[in-house]
Design a protein around this motif. Structure first.
Motif, PDB file in Angstrom:
ATOM      1  N   LEU A 256     -70.537 -21.819 -60.442  1.00 43.39           N
ATOM      2  CA  LEU A 256     -69.634 -20.792 -61.841  1.00 43.39           C
ATOM      3  C   LEU A 256     -68.433 -20.316 -62.153  1.00 43.39           C
ATOM      4  O   LEU A 256     -68.190 -18.996 -60.732  1.00 43.39           O
ATOM      5  CB  LEU A 256     -70.653 -20.400 -63.036  1.00 43.39           C
ATOM      6  N   ASP A 257     -67.489 -20.567 -62.923  1.00 41.69           N
ATOM      7  CA  ASP A 257     -66.029 -19.569 -62.508  1.00 41.69           C
ATOM      8  C   ASP A 257     -65.780 -18.634 -63.700  1.00 41.69           C
ATOM      9  O   ASP A 257     -65.503 -17.717 -63.723  1.00 41.69           O
ATOM     10  CB  ASP A 257     -64.781 -20.252 -62.863  1.00 41.69           C
ATOM     11  N   ALA A 258     -66.568 -18.684 -64.577  1.00 37.79           N
ATOM     12  CA  ALA A 258     -66.269 -18.245 -66.139  1.00 37.79           C
ATOM     13  C   ALA A 258     -68.033 -18.065 -66.582  1.00 37.79           C
ATOM     14  O   ALA A 258     -68.317 -19.029 -66.707  1.00 37.79           O
ATOM     15  CB  ALA A 258     -65.503 -17.902 -66.534  1.00 37.79           C
ATOM     16  N   ILE A 259     -68.199 -16.959 -67.417  1.00 40.71           N
ATOM     17  CA  ILE A 259     -68.955 -17.558 -68.521  1.00 40.71           C
ATOM     18  C   ILE A 259     -69.021 -17.025 -69.591  1.00 40.71           C
ATOM     19  O   ILE A 259     -67.955 -15.332 -69.942  1.00 40.71           O
ATOM     20  CB  ILE A 259     -70.593 -16.493 -68.093  1.00 40.71           C
ATOM     21  N   PHE A 260     -69.549 -16.901 -70.867  1.00 41.06           N
ATOM     22  CA  PHE A 260     -68.998 -16.516 -72.176  1.00 41.06           C
ATOM     23  C   PHE A 260     -70.389 -17.109 -73.114  1.00 41.06           C
ATOM     24  O   PHE A 260     -70.845 -17.533 -73.055  1.00 41.06           O
ATOM     25  CB  PHE A 260     -67.912 -18.303 -72.522  1.00 41.06           C
TER      26      PHE A 260
ATOM     27  N   ILE B 151     -68.620 -12.486 -61.497  1.00 42.68           N
ATOM     28  CA  ILE B 151     -67.812 -13.445 -61.895  1.00 42.68           C
ATOM     29  C   ILE B 151     -67.069 -12.734 -63.518  1.00 42.68           C
ATOM     30  O   ILE B 151     -68.134 -11.818 -64.080  1.00 42.68           O
ATOM     31  CB  ILE B 151     -68.790 -14.601 -62.067  1.00 42.68           C
ATOM     32  N   PRO B 152     -66.126 -12.988 -63.742  1.00 42.77           N
ATOM     33  CA  PRO B 152     -65.372 -13.089 -65.250  1.00 42.77           C
ATOM     34  C   PRO B 152     -67.000 -13.048 -66.444  1.00 42.77           C
ATOM     35  O   PRO B 152     -67.730 -14.468 -66.641  1.00 42.77           O
ATOM     36  CB  PRO B 152     -64.516 -13.667 -66.175  1.00 42.77           C
ATOM     37  N   VAL B 153     -67.342 -12.883 -67.191  1.00 41.35           N
ATOM     38  CA  VAL B 153     -68.446 -12.536 -68.266  1.00 41.35           C
ATOM     39  C   VAL B 153     -67.992 -12.102 -70.163  1.00 41.35           C
ATOM     40  O   VAL B 153     -67.046 -11.117 -69.879  1.00 41.35           O
ATOM     41  CB  VAL B 153     -69.814 -12.006 -67.627  1.00 41.35           C
TER      42      VAL B 153
END
Length: 250
Positions: free
Chosen positions: A52-56, A87-89
């Motif tokens: 994964l690269d990002a999570i929203f 990782i961006p969240v």
């Protein structure tokens, strides 16, 4: 863009599906929309655990975010290759505190932020990797957001959890794929500012002029075929029920 339904059950996992989680891919970038109960296991059917690269996170109810606690374990205590870089969240205000409280026994009060780079979501337009996204606050008992994801002239809109609201119509205007919750049954549940039913999801898609509608977040006690029929009666475009593993090219 490619959309993969990781999980689509509402409120709690069904015998057939994990809770809400949707993988969006383009240009080798992988964005996950929500990570509800059971989603982390199902996600590994489609990509590697660390791909994964990002999570929203649309909001902080457990059926949309609780598997982030399991993902914390995977990233924090990684035995091979060392601890993962953050990782961006992207989530509502208080996301870090909510996940820390849910986990209850992190090594320190800041451990979550050692593997998750938290960003507070507000109504805004911004970029996540190759995606241009727009978020709007919708109607739910807790702070909750819908998101529109655009790439290369195409768009998908995810409602998150919401009651009827004009801002969702606006966000979904002209979207190619509308991934919309339909938790309630028309004529059975009538609780304002909580969830949509199939008819309301169809009406929203019609008002927005969406290219196609995919109904999701249908809990185990709701008959999906009733909601599908109600949505089709209200909206003339193609309508489908989300199913685990289903993929859509947007």
């Amino acid at each position: 863009m490619k959309l993969t339904v990781v999980g689509c059950s509402g409120s709690f996992p069904s015998a057939d599906s994990a809770c809400s989680s949707y993988l969006v891919e383009a240009d080798g970038f992988r964005l996950l929309l929500d990570m509800g109960n059971g989603a982390l296991g199902e996600l590994q059917r489609h990509i590697g655990l660390y791909d994964l690269d990002a999570i929203f996170l649309s909001h902080l109810h457990a059926d949309h975010c609780i598997d982030m606690c399991a993902y914390f374990v995977a990233r924090y205590y990684r035995h091979e290759g060392g601890r993962c870089a953050p990782i961006p969240v992207y989530g509502p205000e208080g996301t870090e505190q909510r996940l820390t409280t849910a986990y209850a026994d992190t090594p320190s009060a800041s451990s979550m932020s050692e593997v998750f780079d938290f960003h507070t979501v507000k109504p805004a337009s911004f970029d996540i990797g190759p995606f241009s996204v727009r978020t709007e606050k919708v109607r739910h008992p807790v702070e909750a957001y819908a998101i529109r994801v655009e790439h290369d002239g195409r768009s998908l809109t995810y409602s998150g959890d919401t009651g009827t609201c004009g801002v969702l119509d606006d966000l979904a205007t002209g979207t190619d794929l509308f991934l919309c919750e339909a938790a309630f049954t028309d004529g059975k549940e009538n609780i304002p500012d909580l969830h949509l039913n199939g008819r309301e999801a169809g009406e929203c898609a019609r008002r927005a002029g969406a290219g196609r509608l995919v109904l999701t977040h249908i809990p185990p006690w709701t008959d999906p075929q009733v909601n599908l029929a109600d949505a089709r009666a209200a909206y003339g475009g193609p309508v489908a029920l989300a199913a685990p593993g289903a993929t859509y090219e947007v």
